[in-house]
Enzyme design. Structure first.
Site, PDB file in Angstrom:
ATOM      1  N   TRP A 102      42.901  36.837  33.206  1.00 45.95           N
ATOM      2  CA  TRP A 102      41.681  36.114  33.612  1.00 45.95           C
ATOM      3  C   TRP A 102      40.633  36.118  32.513  1.00 45.95           C
ATOM      4  CZ3 TRP A 102      43.181  32.904  36.851  1.00 45.95           C
ATOM      5  CH2 TRP A 102      44.099  33.248  37.831  1.00 45.95           C
ATOM      6  N   ASP A 169      32.867  38.139  35.958  1.00 45.24           N
ATOM      7  CA  ASP A 169      33.780  37.501  36.904  1.00 45.24           C
ATOM      8  C   ASP A 169      34.131  38.576  37.931  1.00 45.24           C
ATOM      9  OD1 ASP A 169      35.889  36.469  38.320  1.00 45.24           O
ATOM     10  OD2 ASP A 169      37.181  36.079  36.577  1.00 45.24           O
ATOM     11  N   LYS A 193      39.081  35.694  48.279  1.00 45.79           N
ATOM     12  CA  LYS A 193      39.578  37.071  48.424  1.00 45.79           C
ATOM     13  C   LYS A 193      38.687  37.823  49.413  1.00 45.79           C
ATOM     14  CE  LYS A 193      41.008  36.304  43.792  1.00 45.79           C
ATOM     15  NZ  LYS A 193      42.434  36.010  43.938  1.00 45.79           N
TER      16      LYS A 193
HETATM   17  N1  PMP Z   1      39.232  35.363  37.990  1.00 47.24           N
HETATM   18  C1  PMP Z   1      39.934  36.277  38.690  1.00 47.24           C
HETATM   19  C2  PMP Z   1      39.664  37.731  38.471  1.00 47.24           C
HETATM   20  C3  PMP Z   1      40.902  35.849  39.602  1.00 47.24           C
HETATM   21  O1  PMP Z   1      41.608  36.736  40.288  1.00 47.24           O
HETATM   22  C4  PMP Z   1      41.124  34.457  39.779  1.00 47.24           C
HETATM   23  C5  PMP Z   1      42.129  33.907  40.761  1.00 47.24           C
HETATM   24  N2  PMP Z   1      42.885  34.724  41.430  1.00 47.24           N
HETATM   25  C6  PMP Z   1      40.383  33.571  39.014  1.00 47.24           C
HETATM   26  C7  PMP Z   1      39.431  34.052  38.142  1.00 47.24           C
HETATM   27  C8  PMP Z   1      40.594  32.079  39.128  1.00 47.24           C
HETATM   28  O2  PMP Z   1      40.017  31.671  40.298  1.00 47.24           O
HETATM   29  P1  PMP Z   1      40.167  30.181  40.859  1.00 47.24           P
HETATM   30  O3  PMP Z   1      41.582  30.017  41.266  1.00 47.24           O
HETATM   31  O4  PMP Z   1      39.200  30.187  42.004  1.00 47.24           O
HETATM   32  O5  PMP Z   1      39.760  29.256  39.774  1.00 47.24           O
END
Ligand code: PMP
Length: 358
Positions: A102, A169, A193
């Site tokens: 991420w 994030d 989540k």
């Molecule tokens: N950051 C983290 C820590 C995540 O776990 C996720 C998705 N699981 C994301 C970003 C991406 O999120 P999205 O699918 O809402 O774009």
């Protein structure tokens, strides 16, 4: 009645049962209005009340002052925040702590707007720890970190101190613990989540940092416009926000301290089993283990069939590791009941006793 399932999915994931009941009712008839939540106008007083309560609750739970911070419910997922953060705030150098996938995706987007400095990385050990030493951090537009890495199962136990603006994030551990949210100038989280269903992304931003925006930014990606328009520059995801509101009320009632304590209890039970069961081994270094996403492997992959069969029979679902890592990952978000962790632990014990009998 179908058998009880224990949902360890990483997101979208388990939510409190009463939210499913209340949102179901709202689809047929929102608060006895005769209209469905799916058909009301986002400009109606009904939705305005829902939205302002949700936005206020976020700041209230995070113990932030509404004069200083603004909460926004946007679209585009956390992935859009990877680029919005940099588009609005990266002009020279920004520091990123790379704890895996991420953060790497956030860095990739940021590189389109300025110089990305990797302050630290745990890549050398396949991201199984949180780096603690950072390169020189002076003169950065901001520092970006991922408080909890959903894929590897690592979590910052405390937020490092930087004399810079910190942007986080928090997609996979938002409101799972009682931390000082005021250390961040901006934090964001995809809802799917700990907050609600997929479809909206929470952004909390310190209003003062808006002054730092120096370039022309398309309206939909411009934080100033979203703040000025009370998070309704375009149609907000009404249903998703309504479900988030119901969950935020639960979070407020229970309190972050109590939520954190329950989450720790659940994680301790599972890590304890991983450490004491000869068939399993944890993936992450002990001090950086996430209380949200518990990652582990079998000591002998030949036992995968038997473990997965036992899990299936017991109603345990969603424990396969992320496709990029493999192994297993049990996500223990706020709404997951302790009883579900106990069922998973029982499955693990059963594997061990079967293997030992062989
Ligand atoms: N950051 C983290 C820590 C995540 O776990 C996720 C998705 N699981 C994301 C970003 C991406 O999120 P999205 O699918 O809402 O774009």
């Amino acid at each position: 009645m179908s058998k009880k399932l224990h949902n360890f999915n990483a997101g979208p994931s388990v939510l409190p049962k009463n939210i499913f009941e209340k949102t179901s009712k709202s689809i047929l008839n929102l608060n006895e209005s005769g209209l469905s939540i799916l058909e009301i106008s986002h400009r109606s007083n009904q939705f305005k009340d829902i939205f302002s309560e949700a936005r206020e609750l976020v700041l209230n739970i995070a113990k932030l002052d509404s004069n200083e911070y603004s909460s926004l419910f946007l679209q585009g997922g956390a992935s859009t925040q990877f680029l919005m953060v940099a588009y609005n705030f990266l002009y020279n150098n920004a520091g990123y702590i790379n704890t895996g996938s991420w953060s790497a995706k956030a860095m990739k987007e940021a590189k389109l707007f300025g110089n990305v400095i990797e302050l630290a990385s745990s890549k050398d050990k396949n991201y199984n720890y949180i780096p603690k030493n950072y390169n020189n951090t002076s003169d950065l537009d901001y520092v970006h970190l991922t408080t909890n890495n959903t894929i590897y199962g690592t979590q910052f136990k405390s937020i490092p101190n930087f004399n810079q603006s910190i942007i986080a994030d928090m997609s996979s551990d938002i409101f799972s613990r009682d931390i000082d949210y005021s250390v961040f100038d901006l934090f964001y989280a995809g809802a799917q989540k700990n907050l609600g269903p997929a479809g909206t992304t929470l952004v909390v931003i310190k209003k003062e940092i808006i002054k730092k925006i120096q370039r022309e930014i398309p309206s939909i990606l411009n934080y100033k416009i979203h703040i000025d328009k009370d998070s309704s520059f375009n149609t907000p995801p009404v249903f998703s926000i309504y479900a988030c509101l119901l969950n935020l009320r639960e979070i407020k009632t229970k309190g972050l301290e109590s939520i954190e304590s329950d989450n720790k209890t659940k994680a301790d039970i599972l890590y304890d089993e991983i450490d004491n069961n000869s068939c399993f081994v944890g993936f992450v270094e002990n001090e950086d283990r996430s209380n949200m996403n518990v990652t582990f492997n079998l000591t002998d992959n030949n036992n995968s069939e038997i473990f997965e069969k036992i899990c299936k029979e017991s109603g345990v679902i969603g424990i396969n590791g992320h496709r990029s890592v493999g192994g297993y990952r049990a996500s223990l978000y706020n709404a997951l009941q302790i009883g579900s962790v106990e069922v998973l632990v029982t499955c693990m014990k059963e594997v061990e006793s079967l293997i030992n009998k062989k």
